[in-house]
Design an enzyme around this catalytic site. Structure first.
Site, PDB file in Angstrom:
ATOM      1  N   PRO A   1       8.429  14.516  19.930  1.00  5.34           N
ATOM      2  CA  PRO A   1       9.609  15.380  19.917  1.00  5.34           C
ATOM      3  C   PRO A   1       9.246  16.856  19.852  1.00  5.34           C
ATOM      4  O   PRO A   1       8.546  17.285  18.945  1.00  5.34           O
ATOM      5  CB  PRO A   1      10.361  14.961  18.654  1.00  5.34           C
ATOM      6  CG  PRO A   1       9.720  13.701  18.185  1.00  5.34           C
ATOM      7  CD  PRO A   1       8.354  13.659  18.763  1.00  5.34           C
ATOM      8  N   GLU A   2       9.681  17.604  20.847  1.00  2.41           N
ATOM      9  CA  GLU A   2       9.551  19.060  20.844  1.00  2.41           C
ATOM     10  C   GLU A   2      10.965  19.624  20.717  1.00  2.41           C
ATOM     11  O   GLU A   2      11.886  18.876  20.429  1.00  2.41           O
ATOM     12  CB  GLU A   2       8.863  19.527  22.140  1.00  2.41           C
ATOM     13  CG  GLU A   2       7.524  18.836  22.348  1.00  2.41           C
ATOM     14  CD  GLU A   2       6.809  19.272  23.627  1.00  2.41           C
ATOM     15  OE1 GLU A   2       7.067  20.376  24.112  1.00  2.41           O
ATOM     16  OE2 GLU A   2       5.991  18.484  24.125  1.00  2.41           O
TER      17      GLU A   2
END
Length: 271
Positions: free
Chosen positions: A2-3
DNA sequence: CTAAAATCCTGGTGGC
DNA sequence: TGCCACCAGGATTTTA
């Protein structure tokens, strides 16, 4: 992994089922996941608090609680947050559970156990070192050009440095550099004004596209809280496309390692 | 200041 | 099919 776009998608999805809910208790069976405070203190301090707001800062999720505390999560590589009915079987990768007064459970599932939970009075305690939000007004083209000029580092490692800009990770760094037509191994301070303006635009465009697509579900790692996949993996220009033809110039995408991270770029149209 | 290496983790993958 | 070495990677810590 997850960014910013993935975390933003998760934050938006969690608001409806969680805002206004009261936390009763916490369970944990892998102590390292609770960064601070120790579990007994966490349980005491969080019991009875209502969730008033859920926001994102970089790749962190911040839950503002009614008791003046902030509950912070970092999903790292494989963390997932799920709001489910207690009848739902508990997967063995769930190592932390928040019990809600309405009977539901907020489960923190994390295959690799890199994710972390914090409960703090002042969120600045956790966010102090973070750089600007790349989708906010603070992150202007002028700010980027001024600050990139005094950094003697390669572009790729600089872009994923959270103290420089908050929220960019391996995927969106490669995508942003490709859109800007810049090689990931360029020295940051050698960029012309036009090039750093292109980089600013490349960062904005790739992150915004990521948010619109609700994140990139590359393997089995990232899923939306409802279990669905994002669509960004279909719009990636270079990440994970080693050997495949560049959409812009046709040359095969190359993969190198920079700062111990796999890095994808097109040798034909990135300078 | 910059950087490389080690650390934490486990599912998935490639090789044989 | 089975086994195993190895890889992925965000952030922190340690060591140059």
């Amino acid at each position: 992994m997850p960014e910013l776009p993935e975390v933003e998608t998760i934050v938006r999805a969690l608001r409806a089922p969680l805002i206004g809910q009261r936390i009763i208790d916490v369970w944990n069976d892998w102590p390292r996941i609770i960064n601070r405070p120790p579990l007994p203190e966490l349980r005491a301090r969080i019991a009875g608090c209502h969730i008033e707001a859920i926001n994102r800062r970089g790749k962190y999720l911040a839950f503002d609680l009614s008791c003046g505390e902030t509950l912070v999560f970092h999903l790292k590589m494989s963390g997932q947050l799920l709001v489910v009915d207690p009848a739902e079987p508990v997967d063995h990768h769930v190592h932390t559970v928040f019990y809600l007064a309405n009977g539901q459970e907020l489960r923190f599932r994390d295959i690799r156990k890199f994710g972390r939970v914090y409960l703090v009075r002042d969120p600045a305690e956790v966010f102090a070192e973070l750089g600007p939000e790349p989708l906010s007004d603070d992150f202007s083209s002028q700010w980027l050009c001024e600050n990139i000029a005094r950094r003697k580092r390669l572009l790729k490692p600089l872009l994923i440095d959270q103290t420089f800009i908050a929220g960019i990770g391996n995927i969106y760094a490669d995508e942003a550099l490709h859109r800007a037509g810049l090689r990931p191994d360029r020295q940051a301070h050698t960029l012309t004004i036009a090039e750093c303006q292109a980089l600013h635009q490349g960062i904005r465009t790739s992150l915004e596209l990521g948010v619109i697509n609700e994140g990139a579900s590359i393997t089995t790692s990232y899923r939306k809280p409802d279990g669905g996949e994002g669509a960004m993996q279909e719009d990636l220009l270079v990440y994970g496309r080693t050997g495949e033809p560049c959409y812009r110039c046709g040359q095969p995408i190359e993969r190198i390692v920079l700062g111990a991270r796999s890095t994808h770029f097109c040798p034909g149209c990135q300078y």
